[in-house]
Design a protein around this motif. Structure first.
Motif, PDB file in Angstrom:
ATOM      1  N   LEU A 124     109.652  38.061  55.525  1.00 12.28           N
ATOM      2  CA  LEU A 124     110.229  39.032  56.284  1.00 12.28           C
ATOM      3  C   LEU A 124     111.808  39.466  56.444  1.00 12.28           C
ATOM      4  O   LEU A 124     112.935  39.819  56.351  1.00 12.28           O
ATOM      5  CB  LEU A 124     110.515  38.326  57.756  1.00 12.28           C
ATOM      6  CG  LEU A 124     109.322  38.217  58.459  1.00 12.28           C
ATOM      7  CD1 LEU A 124     108.986  37.500  59.952  1.00 12.28           C
ATOM      8  CD2 LEU A 124     108.335  39.064  58.636  1.00 12.28           C
ATOM      9  N   VAL A 125     112.096  40.086  55.095  1.00 13.69           N
ATOM     10  CA  VAL A 125     113.361  40.858  54.287  1.00 13.69           C
ATOM     11  C   VAL A 125     112.416  42.380  54.242  1.00 13.69           C
ATOM     12  O   VAL A 125     111.509  42.132  52.741  1.00 13.69           O
ATOM     13  CB  VAL A 125     113.549  39.746  53.158  1.00 13.69           C
ATOM     14  CG1 VAL A 125     114.816  38.781  54.034  1.00 13.69           C
ATOM     15  CG2 VAL A 125     113.148  39.718  52.231  1.00 13.69           C
ATOM     16  N   ALA A 126     113.705  42.925  54.639  1.00 12.36           N
ATOM     17  CA  ALA A 126     113.112  44.223  53.735  1.00 12.36           C
ATOM     18  C   ALA A 126     113.281  43.844  51.755  1.00 12.36           C
ATOM     19  O   ALA A 126     112.672  44.838  51.178  1.00 12.36           O
ATOM     20  CB  ALA A 126     114.538  45.436  53.947  1.00 12.36           C
ATOM     21  N   LEU A 160     114.458  41.362  58.722  1.00 10.60           N
ATOM     22  CA  LEU A 160     114.082  42.040  59.598  1.00 10.60           C
ATOM     23  C   LEU A 160     114.092  41.264  60.957  1.00 10.60           C
ATOM     24  O   LEU A 160     114.189  40.351  61.292  1.00 10.60           O
ATOM     25  CB  LEU A 160     112.710  42.471  59.420  1.00 10.60           C
ATOM     26  CG  LEU A 160     112.450  42.667  58.027  1.00 10.60           C
ATOM     27  CD1 LEU A 160     111.015  42.911  57.486  1.00 10.60           C
ATOM     28  CD2 LEU A 160     112.903  44.420  57.921  1.00 10.60           C
ATOM     29  N   GLU A 213     112.544  41.174  63.725  1.00 12.86           N
ATOM     30  CA  GLU A 213     111.349  40.103  64.399  1.00 12.86           C
ATOM     31  C   GLU A 213     111.777  38.508  63.233  1.00 12.86           C
ATOM     32  O   GLU A 213     110.734  37.419  63.811  1.00 12.86           O
ATOM     33  CB  GLU A 213     110.200  40.368  63.985  1.00 12.86           C
ATOM     34  CG  GLU A 213     109.326  40.205  62.382  1.00 12.86           C
ATOM     35  CD  GLU A 213     109.200  41.921  62.003  1.00 12.86           C
ATOM     36  OE1 GLU A 213     110.398  42.633  61.991  1.00 12.86           O
ATOM     37  OE2 GLU A 213     108.288  42.483  60.851  1.00 12.86           O
TER      38      GLU A 213
END
Ligand code: MTE
Ligand code: MO
Length: 252
Positions: free
Chosen positions: A110-112, A161, A163
């Motif tokens: 969950l990383v851009a 991110l 979440e």
């Protein structure tokens, strides 16, 4: 001044104990560790709940001076490239042969901006050096100086991110572990590449290991290969602490 301080601490302690007592009430679920619900993991509930309440924010583990540095045994895996090692890694052996010039840490989930960080990439971040006490669950402790990049800085660069809840780590000797965001962004949580002024040696986890100063020694995973940001708790299965009989949360 001193007594006022003590009084404040006492109040905080009482408030903390009251809050731990209230852990099972609805609305307090964020104080529960992800291992909640397993009777064998009740210790996690107490230590995690108590520490998250009693140590709000990011209190620092004690730092020492260079005079306090002690000898430091290497335990657990001391070389994942050793063919006699039960979880020997051919990949690690090849990386070691080339002095880790080809090593890179994968940052994913969950990383851009998922990607790979070489040792040189990590050394380009502002470094942090700290002298801390490592406490092993087996009853010994030792003090060393660690240098590395705060994990939080790498996560921020990767664009974590909203979440995201956990950071899982995977090592070349086939261990999996995870920490929550508070420990991931703790200022003393490092991706450490230096020990006592030298590059991290193979027995101590070369080229990069975690330093988690808020928890027992086994959480400071050596021989890092991969970091995965998640919003679901992964107990690591056979590679994780829980199936091997250790607590997921080992706060000190
Ligand atoms: N990958 C990996 N990380 C690990 C271990 C291990 O066996 N493999 N042992 C853990 C334990 S129990 C301790 S006490 C410390 C020991 O670190 P050291 O060998 O630098 O003393 O590493 C921790 N991290
Ligand atoms: Mo340990």
């Amino acid at each position: 001044m001193k007594s006022r301080h003590l009084l404040t601490r006492r109040k905080v302690l009482l408030a903390g104990l009251a809050a731990v007592g209230g852990l099972l009430l609805p609305g307090c679920t964020k104080k529960l560790p992800p291992t909640y619900g397993n009777i064998l993991r009740m210790g996690d509930v107490l230590t995690y709940g108590a520490q998250r309440v009693l140590l709000p924010g990011q209190s620092l583990a004690k730092e020492y001076s260079s005079r306090d540095i002690t000898s430091f045994p290497a335990v657990g895996t001391v070389n994942p490239g050793d063919p006699d090692h039960p979880r020997c890694s051919e990949t690690y052996r090849r990386l070691q042969e080339r002095a880790f010039a080809d090593w890179h840490l994968s940052v994913e989930g969950l990383v851009a901006r998922p990607g790979f960080y070489s040792l040189a990439d990590l050394k380009r971040f502002p470094a942090r050096t700290q002298i801390t006490r490592h406490t092993c669950e087996e009853g010994w402790s030792a003090i060393a100086e660690w240098t590395g990049v705060p994990l939080g800085q790498v996560l921020q660069t990767a664009g974590i991110l909203p979440e995201a809840r956990f950071v899982s780590v995977y090592s070349y000797d086939d261990l999996a572990d995870s920490i929550d965001m508070l420990d991931a962004f703790h200022p003393q949580t490092l991706l450490a590449y230096g020990m006592n002024g030298h590059d991290l040696s193979v027995p101590h986890g070369a080229p990069v290991r975690l330093r988690i100063e808020t928890q027992l020694g086994y959480k400071s995973v050596k021989y890092l290969a991969r970091i995965v940001v998640t919003n679901e708790f992964d107990d690591g299965g056979e590679k994780g602490n829980i199936q091997n009989g250790w607590s997921w949360y080992a706060g000190i």
